[in-house]
Motif scaffolding. Sequence first.
Motif, mmCIF file in Angstrom:
data_model
loop_
_atom_site.group_PDB
_atom_site.id
_atom_site.type_symbol
_atom_site.label_atom_id
_atom_site.label_comp_id
_atom_site.label_asym_id
_atom_site.label_seq_id
_atom_site.Cartn_x
_atom_site.Cartn_y
_atom_site.Cartn_z
ATOM 1 N N ASP A 1 91.670 83.237 -7.854
ATOM 2 C CA ASP A 1 91.474 84.509 -7.714
ATOM 3 C C ASP A 1 91.101 85.124 -8.919
ATOM 4 O OD1 ASP A 1 93.760 84.156 -9.304
ATOM 5 O OD2 ASP A 1 95.290 85.290 -8.143
ATOM 6 N N VAL A 2 90.936 84.667 -10.171
ATOM 7 C CA VAL A 2 90.340 85.363 -11.267
ATOM 8 C C VAL A 2 89.066 84.787 -11.727
ATOM 9 C CG1 VAL A 2 92.365 86.209 -12.238
ATOM 10 C CG2 VAL A 2 91.479 83.963 -12.953
ATOM 11 N N ARG A 3 88.504 83.811 -10.866
ATOM 12 C CA ARG A 3 87.243 83.226 -11.149
ATOM 13 C C ARG A 3 86.173 84.105 -11.205
ATOM 14 N NH1 ARG A 3 85.352 77.995 -10.589
ATOM 15 N NH2 ARG A 3 82.944 78.120 -10.727
ATOM 16 N N ALA B 1 86.181 91.484 -8.548
ATOM 17 C CA ALA B 1 86.642 92.055 -7.214
ATOM 18 C C ALA B 1 86.235 93.329 -7.043
ATOM 19 C CB ALA B 1 88.008 91.659 -7.068
#
Lengths: 274, 769
Positions: free
Chosen positions: A96-98, A120
Amino acid sequence: MAKKRAVWLMTGFSLFLLLSGLFSRAFAETPGGAEEMMRRSALVQFYAGNDMKTKVTMRLRSKEGGERVRELLMARRNVKAGGDQKYFILFLQPADVRDMTFLVWKYPQRDSDRWLYLPAIKLVKRIAANDKRSSFVGSDFSYEDVSGRAVEEDNHALLREEKYAGKEVYVVKSVPKDEKSADFGYKVSWVDKGNFVLWKEEYYDKRGSLSRVFTADEVKPIQGFPTTVKRMMKNVQTGHWTEATFGEVKYDLGLADSLFSERSLKNPPKAFAR
Amino acid sequence: MLKRLVQYRRRLVEFSATHPRFVVGLTLLLTVAFGLQFPKIRIDTDPKNMLPETSQVRRYNDQVEGWFGLHPDVIVVGIRNEGGIFNPESLRRIERITDEVLKLPGIVARDVISLPTVDDVTVDGDTLRAQPLLARVPERAEDIDALRKRITGNPLVVNRLVSADGKVSALYVPIEKGANGKAIADRIKKITAAEKGPEQFFFAGDPVARDTFGIEMFRQMAWFSPLAGMVMMVALYFMFRSATLVVANMGVAMISIIWAMGFFIGLGVPIHIMASMSPVFLMAISTDTVHIFNEFHFRYKDVREKREAILQTMEATATPITYSDLTTAAGFASLAVGPIVPVKIFGLLVAVGTLVILLMSFTLVPALMALMKEERIERVNLKKDPGGVVSRLLYDVGRFATGRRTAVVLAGALLIGVSAVGIAWIRVNNNMIHWFKAGSEVRKADRVLNESLGGTATLYLVADAKEEGGIADPKVLRSLEGLQKEIEKRYPVGKTVSVADYVKRVNRVLHDDDPAHETVPDSRETIGQYLLLFNMAAKPRDLNNVIDYPYRKANVVVQLQSWDAVDTKALLEQIRGDLRANPIPGVEIRPAGIAYFNMVWNDEVLWGMLSGFLASCVLVLFLLVLAYRSFWWGIASFLPLFFTIVLIYGVVGFVGKDLDMPISVLSTLSLGLAVDFAIHFASRFRQRYGETKDVQEALLWTVARPGKGILRNAVLFASGFAAMIFAALTPYVTVGIFMMAIMLLSAAATILLLPALVVLFPRLLTKGT
């Protein structure tokens, strides 16, 4: 030109190392000597090479065994040895933080400038925060632990010389000159007499009880620089700890200054991300 | 076997009457030996330890605290300025107090929560600023105003750190495991006392109440049990006019306390607040001595020979004393069957003490009687017959009870019936704050903070998504948000905080502080990145309190404005209902925290206590039937106990007082007293009836003579414990009232109800005697 200066700097620095090694006992007895020791340890610890790149794997553990793993690419470039530095960080894991990126311009004398990119919502924000207190990407390491604390901010005193894990070390106590400038009351460092690697550091809180313990768990020479490839920070009060492994360490890659700019936050150079 | 025991008992009494000095000396020696154990005392003032550390709720709470870096014991310091705290002086005070508190030993400095220690993330153009809510105190009016708006407009802060009206701010000071909450609160009080301003300071939170209570409990015990003893000694002196009698009576009580306590202290058993009540109980149970002296008084008048009077007295009273002490001991010992350790220790301590009293009745008491100078007994009895008027009165009472037998029994039945209604209204509830009187500092602080902030009691709702990263799912966060909205409508919830609030806050801040963006974003990535962003800017602790490391579990912090166990219970019922109606898929929710602990404590300790008490009652009934070898006499002598308890519980129900820890502990006291009265009455009546075969005569005699002992006993203790009504802790007030009620009710039941029943059912109750 820059390269030539660097070579001179390196030579000077090595000569200095050699000489001071001979006189270490002499200067260890003066307070200024302890400060010099810490300055050189900081150079070894945080300023090796002109630049460096590594893949950091961080394991964050809480007391009850919950674990969070973070993987990131980190590049560093020295603007001036012992002075300003720039860091560029690209998150790889968890998913999710890639692609989140993080840029730090570090100044020893004041809070660093930091920028963060959130893919995002495709947004870059500058972050103003206190280096002394804020944690490095949520780990038990603080910004200071990762990029160093200005040696001049503390009063240093040699406590003793002893053997630590088979190495001859200096044990130095450092007390912040200004109580408000640090999150700790004082710290004690175990510095290798030979190569000035920081083997261990204990942080005591303002009431004098042990709060955090840093240990260099694996140190190996890479391109001639003693490099701490595995380090641990344990918060003995909360029972949390963070282990950081530096993989694929490379020095003196000739990283372009443009990597460390706001522009590359949104679009990190392909060569870097690979 | 029984005959042999009676033989031993007789020989013991004879020996004591013959060698009184030896017996007294030996008793004193043993008392000194047991007394020497006292310095080894280990006191445990923590009511939490009523549930063992291995109990499920404590284990789970420990786990939850580990997952989220929480602390079980937090002191809440409230700072109130009627003119509002947003002015440079008040803010500087908050800053100074926080600084000083951080230096105190025993507190968890890193997790102290107050305006200067909590990070806030704000936006300023392109820059996200992470800094403490109160980084530096502004001077200019407009800056102060901006600060007030910023702080009171932050949903993570308002009603937690600052009241919505800006008049109250709070410091949350977690303390280390094993640190004393009252001691630390006292040190913080010293810090706040140094501030001379318009602010008022309040100290609340579970550790303050708990440790203040624990310490006060022991202190008041040290004050009021000797005080009760003194009052009783004076009353006793006026009844018998004999210093020896007074000394003997109180001596037996003291010796039983010292032996029993010394025995358990010597074994290394910690003395818990529950066991600290045992001196009161043993003092009450040692009333046997009054019966003996009462009888001795009469016998000496008859035989005029000391040794003979002693032997006759002991012969007459031995059976009821043995029966009543053994049933009392068995009743208390049966408390040890339950699962709660301090209740076990308490039960065994009182049981051992009761056996010591029994032993003293056959050794020390006859020895002391033997040491009394004859002319002194003579003088007491001849100078005036202090019981004459009372005896005649009791005679009339006996005539009334036997004459109006139907009316008496019906009145008794009616009272029991009415009380049953009251019992149906009883609320089993515990609220430690209410152990303090309404005007006390602890109650006041709690009230003020509950009125202005979210609440001093904390409940955690732990959401487990069962897989890593499960909580960072937008659906889950929205469900948590919805759950919070529902909960916040319920009593006694004042405030909730979850990871959803942090995510919403970051979302808003990143969108130029636009309130319209105070929402949970749609994608998992956005949530993950927000959380990392928050961790990079603020202290990781803040997030860690609401979400665990692998993002598998979340913690919804619910602040409650009531410490009532029943309120927590009702709230959890409602939440369960909400979750059944709107389940969160894949997520399990479990309660934890101090409020939940108190609820479980209430259920397990109180119901454990009550069920133990009921079991003891059944055991006592069984023993009574066995002792009299008559079912009906067993029932009859059980009646005063039953009557007393039913009436007391009925009144408790009608008055609307909660059935709490003190009441449930004190209920067991009736085992020792009501049964004692009934056994004395029944045994002596049966003896007398066996001799005279005249029911009416035997009844009147019993009411007038052993009945006088019963009445003396009742008056003695009622007056002694009346002193406790003035104690500062409500449990002691309860002890005072309860003791008087038990005494008077069981004495009345014994003197009125039993004779009426005997004449009403003569065949059932005279057969076989």
